[in-house]
Design a protein around this motif. Structure first.
Motif, PDB file in Angstrom:
ATOM      1  N   GLU A  40       0.855  -1.198   0.000  1.00  0.00           N
ATOM      2  CA  GLU A  40       0.000   0.000   0.000  1.00  0.00           C
ATOM      3  C   GLU A  40       0.884   1.238   0.000  1.00  0.00           C
ATOM      4  N   SER A  41       0.297   2.321  -0.489  1.00  0.00           N
ATOM      5  CA  SER A  41       1.084   3.541  -0.600  1.00  0.00           C
ATOM      6  C   SER A  41       0.437   4.670   0.187  1.00  0.00           C
ATOM      7  N   ALA A  42       1.161   5.167   1.202  1.00  0.00           N
ATOM      8  CA  ALA A  42       0.643   6.298   1.987  1.00  0.00           C
ATOM      9  C   ALA A  42       0.565   7.538   1.090  1.00  0.00           C
ATOM     10  N   GLY A  45      -2.592   7.060  -0.964  1.00  0.00           N
ATOM     11  CA  GLY A  45      -3.712   7.101  -0.018  1.00  0.00           C
ATOM     12  C   GLY A  45      -4.894   6.262  -0.473  1.00  0.00           C
ATOM     13  N   THR A  46      -5.995   6.349   0.299  1.00  0.00           N
ATOM     14  CA  THR A  46      -7.203   5.569  -0.014  1.00  0.00           C
ATOM     15  C   THR A  46      -8.343   6.537  -0.308  1.00  0.00           C
ATOM     16  N   ILE A  47      -9.430   5.994  -0.786  1.00  0.00           N
ATOM     17  CA  ILE A  47     -10.567   6.848  -1.142  1.00  0.00           C
ATOM     18  C   ILE A  47     -11.218   7.455   0.115  1.00  0.00           C
ATOM     19  N   GLY A  48     -11.189   6.681   1.210  1.00  0.00           N
ATOM     20  CA  GLY A  48     -11.602   7.224   2.516  1.00  0.00           C
ATOM     21  C   GLY A  48     -13.092   7.452   2.690  1.00  0.00           C
ATOM     22  N   ARG A 245     -20.333  11.968 -10.088  1.00  0.00           N
ATOM     23  CA  ARG A 245     -19.429  12.661  -9.154  1.00  0.00           C
ATOM     24  C   ARG A 245     -20.012  12.636  -7.750  1.00  0.00           C
ATOM     25  N   ALA A 246     -19.128  12.835  -6.788  1.00  0.00           N
ATOM     26  CA  ALA A 246     -19.600  12.991  -5.410  1.00  0.00           C
ATOM     27  C   ALA A 246     -18.716  14.028  -4.737  1.00  0.00           C
ATOM     28  N   VAL A 247     -19.318  14.752  -3.801  1.00  0.00           N
ATOM     29  CA  VAL A 247     -18.517  15.609  -2.934  1.00  0.00           C
ATOM     30  C   VAL A 247     -18.835  15.172  -1.506  1.00  0.00           C
ATOM     31  N   CYS A 332      -9.615  -8.771  -9.408  1.00  0.00           N
ATOM     32  CA  CYS A 332      -9.733  -7.412  -8.861  1.00  0.00           C
ATOM     33  C   CYS A 332     -10.913  -7.305  -7.908  1.00  0.00           C
ATOM     34  N   LEU A 333     -10.764  -6.394  -6.983  1.00  0.00           N
ATOM     35  CA  LEU A 333     -11.765  -6.209  -5.929  1.00  0.00           C
ATOM     36  C   LEU A 333     -11.948  -4.727  -5.662  1.00  0.00           C
ATOM     37  N   GLY A 334     -13.091  -4.367  -5.116  1.00  0.00           N
ATOM     38  CA  GLY A 334     -13.336  -2.973  -4.723  1.00  0.00           C
ATOM     39  C   GLY A 334     -13.444  -2.082  -5.937  1.00  0.00           C
ATOM     40  N   GLU A 344     -27.071   2.064  -2.203  1.00  0.00           N
ATOM     41  CA  GLU A 344     -27.552   0.970  -1.346  1.00  0.00           C
ATOM     42  C   GLU A 344     -26.386   0.265  -0.644  1.00  0.00           C
ATOM     43  N   SER A 345     -25.291   0.974  -0.475  1.00  0.00           N
ATOM     44  CA  SER A 345     -24.136   0.441   0.269  1.00  0.00           C
ATOM     45  C   SER A 345     -23.685  -0.915  -0.278  1.00  0.00           C
ATOM     46  N   THR A 346     -23.615  -1.024  -1.584  1.00  0.00           N
ATOM     47  CA  THR A 346     -23.336  -2.337  -2.173  1.00  0.00           C
ATOM     48  C   THR A 346     -21.851  -2.601  -2.432  1.00  0.00           C
ATOM     49  N   SER A 347     -20.996  -1.575  -2.291  1.00  0.00           N
ATOM     50  CA  SER A 347     -19.592  -1.795  -2.660  1.00  0.00           C
ATOM     51  C   SER A 347     -18.882  -2.745  -1.697  1.00  0.00           C
ATOM     52  N   ILE A 348     -19.051  -2.491  -0.416  1.00  0.00           N
ATOM     53  CA  ILE A 348     -18.365  -3.373   0.550  1.00  0.00           C
ATOM     54  C   ILE A 348     -18.990  -4.769   0.481  1.00  0.00           C
TER      55      ILE A 348
HETATM   56  P1  FAD Z   1      -9.057   2.678  -2.327  1.00  0.00           P
HETATM   57  O1  FAD Z   1      -9.608   3.053  -1.012  1.00  0.00           O
HETATM   58  O2  FAD Z   1      -8.909   3.737  -3.355  1.00  0.00           O
HETATM   59  O3  FAD Z   1      -7.653   2.002  -2.064  1.00  0.00           O
HETATM   60  C1  FAD Z   1      -6.692   1.834  -3.100  1.00  0.00           C
HETATM   61  C2  FAD Z   1      -5.390   1.363  -2.494  1.00  0.00           C
HETATM   62  O4  FAD Z   1      -4.470   1.084  -3.527  1.00  0.00           O
HETATM   63  C3  FAD Z   1      -4.738   2.399  -1.575  1.00  0.00           C
HETATM   64  O5  FAD Z   1      -4.176   1.762  -0.452  1.00  0.00           O
HETATM   65  C4  FAD Z   1      -3.628   2.957  -2.464  1.00  0.00           C
HETATM   66  O6  FAD Z   1      -2.576   3.480  -1.713  1.00  0.00           O
HETATM   67  C5  FAD Z   1      -3.237   1.707  -3.223  1.00  0.00           C
HETATM   68  N1  FAD Z   1      -2.506   1.961  -4.482  1.00  0.00           N
HETATM   69  C6  FAD Z   1      -3.006   2.466  -5.638  1.00  0.00           C
HETATM   70  N2  FAD Z   1      -2.023   2.570  -6.558  1.00  0.00           N
HETATM   71  C7  FAD Z   1      -0.896   2.115  -5.955  1.00  0.00           C
HETATM   72  C8  FAD Z   1       0.464   1.987  -6.370  1.00  0.00           C
HETATM   73  N3  FAD Z   1       0.879   2.347  -7.584  1.00  0.00           N
HETATM   74  N4  FAD Z   1       1.354   1.504  -5.487  1.00  0.00           N
HETATM   75  C9  FAD Z   1       0.984   1.133  -4.240  1.00  0.00           C
HETATM   76  N5  FAD Z   1      -0.283   1.231  -3.796  1.00  0.00           N
HETATM   77  C10 FAD Z   1      -1.194   1.721  -4.639  1.00  0.00           C
HETATM   78  N6  FAD Z   1     -19.113   1.482  -0.162  1.00  0.00           N
HETATM   79  C11 FAD Z   1     -19.985   0.988   0.737  1.00  0.00           C
HETATM   80  O7  FAD Z   1     -20.072  -0.224   0.899  1.00  0.00           O
HETATM   81  N7  FAD Z   1     -20.764   1.836   1.477  1.00  0.00           N
HETATM   82  C12 FAD Z   1     -20.758   3.178   1.291  1.00  0.00           C
HETATM   83  O8  FAD Z   1     -21.459   3.896   2.000  1.00  0.00           O
HETATM   84  C13 FAD Z   1     -19.901   3.708   0.287  1.00  0.00           C
HETATM   85  N8  FAD Z   1     -19.871   5.029   0.037  1.00  0.00           N
HETATM   86  C14 FAD Z   1     -19.077   5.487  -0.988  1.00  0.00           C
HETATM   87  C15 FAD Z   1     -19.155   6.827  -1.374  1.00  0.00           C
HETATM   88  C16 FAD Z   1     -18.398   7.280  -2.450  1.00  0.00           C
HETATM   89  C17 FAD Z   1     -18.513   8.696  -2.910  1.00  0.00           C
HETATM   90  C18 FAD Z   1     -17.498   6.404  -3.104  1.00  0.00           C
HETATM   91  C19 FAD Z   1     -16.644   6.877  -4.243  1.00  0.00           C
HETATM   92  C20 FAD Z   1     -17.409   5.100  -2.711  1.00  0.00           C
HETATM   93  C21 FAD Z   1     -18.217   4.612  -1.673  1.00  0.00           C
HETATM   94  N9  FAD Z   1     -18.197   3.286  -1.328  1.00  0.00           N
HETATM   95  C22 FAD Z   1     -19.069   2.802  -0.405  1.00  0.00           C
HETATM   96  C23 FAD Z   1     -17.233   2.396  -1.941  1.00  0.00           C
HETATM   97  C24 FAD Z   1     -16.070   2.183  -1.015  1.00  0.00           C
HETATM   98  O9  FAD Z   1     -15.495   3.414  -0.679  1.00  0.00           O
HETATM   99  C25 FAD Z   1     -15.038   1.325  -1.678  1.00  0.00           C
HETATM  100  O10 FAD Z   1     -15.644   0.192  -2.215  1.00  0.00           O
HETATM  101  C26 FAD Z   1     -14.045   0.848  -0.675  1.00  0.00           C
HETATM  102  O11 FAD Z   1     -13.550   1.916   0.058  1.00  0.00           O
HETATM  103  C27 FAD Z   1     -12.951   0.108  -1.337  1.00  0.00           C
HETATM  104  O12 FAD Z   1     -12.039   0.978  -1.896  1.00  0.00           O
HETATM  105  P2  FAD Z   1     -10.744   0.304  -2.474  1.00  0.00           P
HETATM  106  O13 FAD Z   1     -10.033  -0.369  -1.368  1.00  0.00           O
HETATM  107  O14 FAD Z   1     -11.133  -0.490  -3.648  1.00  0.00           O
HETATM  108  O15 FAD Z   1      -9.917   1.534  -3.053  1.00  0.00           O
END
Ligand code: FAD
Length: 507
Positions: A40-42, A45-48, A245-247, A332-334, A344-348
């Motif tokens: 992972e890369s600080a 970062g993550t989407i948060g 888009r989302a804010v 792939c995941l997420g 509908e909170s379907t991503s997780i």
């Molecule tokens: P990210 O959080 O983006 O993580 C990506 C990771 O990959 C990070 O650790 C990053 O550092 C790493 N990475 C990327 N490139 C590199 C690289 N080159 N080298 C090393 N590391 C790298 N889901 C729900 O279930 N309920 C909700 O209420 C909900 N609300 C949401 C609202 C919005 C607006 C959005 C956009 C999403 C929402 N989701 C929700 C979806 C949820 O946020 C994601 O499914 C979940 O956070 C998973 O994200 P992720 O881990 O796939 O990606």
């Protein structure tokens, strides 16, 4: 027969998807023969965001032996009984999509058939009246469902709102405790086998090369391996799910936390409000064809219940799915696998169900293509079903005179969704199968919330005396109302059971 076990799995990404994968895989491969590395890369970062869940998450916690109360404390979680849809059907109307059933079966026929008949004769109240979880959420109450002895208290389920960052941290320490090797670095190069195209290794910013046999791409929207490298392709669903888009902007808690997520329809999309113990998560999901980023942020700010705790964070996305979740030796995941917007909170949920499917069809080092196709087909069907469920939220609106909503109401929808609506109208029964995450009750919540009424109901209903059925419905409604009266408030339930500090929440 030879030993063809995979010995090294590399997970790219440490967001919710990456750490859920790490924990689930480490739990499955406890013997230590298969090495699991997460990068992972600080800096990136993550989407948060990603704070609301569905009840299926509890199975994930149980599989990992995670105590629910510990988890709630660690992630600042609150309980979620469903989603409160405000203004979706018409600006002044609300309904709740609960994780629960309605009424009780009468002579083995589901309640909604009786309700449909009586409702058409104005002898029944709205479907919401006959659902304990809806009434609990409306009155901001909470209690855990009880097994068996009390029919009404066993007829609902619940999920959580939690801090996504804290959830990833929680899983990170758990997974590392189970032997997952965490590397903090940027992946800069990806090496492929020149003949097969399989990924062989990832080169980090410090020059180190990480080799693997199986790669789980959790790198977020960019899909570093599945898309940037393998060019798997993406299927856009933005003709139906128009928001792009989302804010997001958290704010301070000023009110007791609600036991449901709030989804408020807005001019060009909708706003979420997710109560946590330590703050409230807010966001406006919108269609950029109908509103600018600046106005969307302003509208969101106008609706905050407390002081903003951060600057607005803008996120762009295209709703849709990766054409194949599994391509060669990359799964792939997420967000790397697609995104359907958070309605509908379907991503997780999708992360979790994809992981379960993968673990049940785990490959050996031969990566049998039929196995890969089976998993891909299954995931496609699941996602298309979720997609249709979400499209209905927009398509069924009656918000006349608002350009975004008018467009949604008049769009051509997928045949699969049209067929579901027609089937319901013709039989009074939602059409669901084992690959549907949203079950009969969820579809009923939508149909009734959007006033899509069936033209027929189960024929056996006509064998029963209408007056007796009417009495039964009244008795159910009264019993639910009485039960709700005696239940604790959501906040008090949490104070008693999760031991949150009362200073953290304003009553
Ligand atoms: P990210 O959080 O983006 O993580 C990506 C990771 O990959 C990070 O650790 C990053 O550092 C790493 N990475 C990327 N490139 C590199 C690289 N080159 N080298 C090393 N590391 C790298 N889901 C729900 O279930 N309920 C909700 O209420 C909900 N609300 C949401 C609202 C919005 C607006 C959005 C956009 C999403 C929402 N989701 C929700 C979806 C949820 O946020 C994601 O499914 C979940 O956070 C998973 O994200 P992720 O881990 O796939 O990606």
């Amino acid at each position: 027969m030879t030993d063809s076990r995979i010995r090294s799995i590399v997970i790219l990404g440490g967001g919710t998807a990456g750490w859920m994968a790490a924990a689930a895989l480490a739990n499955r491969f406890k013997q230590g023969i298969t090495r699991i590395t997460l990068i992972e890369s600080a800096e990136i970062g993550t989407i948060g965001v990603g704070e609301a869940t569905v009840p299926y998450i509890k199975e994930f916690l149980q599989d990992l032996n995670i105590n629910e109360v510990d988890f709630m404390r660690a992630t600042q979680a609150t309980y979620k009984l469903g989603i409160d849809f405000d203004g979706w059907y018409k600006p002044s109307e609300k309904f709740i999509h609960p994780f629960a059933g309605y009424g009780a079966r009468i002579a083995r026929i589901p309640f909604h058939h009786y309700w449909a008949k009586l409702r058409a004769q104005n002898k029944a109240q709205t479907l919401d009246t006959y659902c304990l979880a809806v009434q609990m959420a409306r009155h901001n109450k909470f209690a855990l469902p009880k097994a068996n002895n009390d029919i009404e208290l066993s007829s609902f389920n619940y999920a959580f709102h939690f801090d996504a960052g804290l959830f990833a941290q929680y899983l990170s320490s758990l997974a590392q405790g189970m032997g997952v090797n965490r590397i903090e670095a940027n992946v800069e190069q990806v090496a492929q086998d020149p003949d097969t195209g399989f990924i062989q290794s990832l080169t980090l910013s410090n020059g180190e090369k990480i080799q693997g046999e199986f790669f789980i791409d959790c790198s977020g929207f960019n899909g570093l391996l599945i898309e940037q490298r393998l060019k798997t392709g993406y299927e856009s669903w933005s003709q139906w799910l128009r928001c792009d888009r989302a804010v997001a902007m958290p704010c301070a808690s000023t009110l007791a936390p609600q036991s449901a997520t709030r989804a408020l329809a807005m001019e060009a999309g909708w706003q979420w409000r997710i109560p946590l113990q330590h703050r409230v998560g807010n966001g406006y999901v919108y269609c950029s064809d109908y509103i600018s980023d600046e106005i969307a942020a302003e509208k969101l700010q106008e609706n905050l219940q407390g002081d903003a705790l951060a600057e607005p964070k803008f996120i762009r996305f295209t709703t849709g799915m990766r054409k194949q979740a599994w391509n060669k030796n990359v799964f792939c995941l997420g967000l790397a696998s697609g995104f359907m917007e958070p309605l509908e909170s379907t991503s997780i949920y999708l992360i979790q169900s994809s992981l379960t499917l993968l673990l049940n069809h785990f490959p050996n080092n031969q990566f049998n293509q039929t196995l890969v196709n089976t998993v891909n087909n299954n995931l496609r069907i699941r996602q298309e079903k979720l997609r249709d469920f979400l499209i209905l939220h927009y398509y069924a609106n009656q918000r006349h005179g608002q350009a975004f909503w008018d467009e949604c109401r008049n769009m051509a929808i997928p045949d699969t969704l049209s067929a579901r609506i027609e089937y319901f109208k013709a039989t009074g029964q939602p059409q669901v199968d084992e690959l549907d995450f949203f079950d009969t009750n969820s579809w009923l919540a939508m149909f009734s919330g959007f006033n899509i009424q069936p033209q027929h109901y189960h024929p056996v209903v006509d064998d029963f005396d209408v007056q007796l059925v009417e009495q039964e419905l009244k008795a159910i409604a009264a019993s639910i109302a009485n039960t709700v009266k005696d239940l604790p408030d959501h906040l008090h339930f949490m104070q008693r059971n999760i031991f949150i500090k009362s200073s953290q929440v304003v009553e």
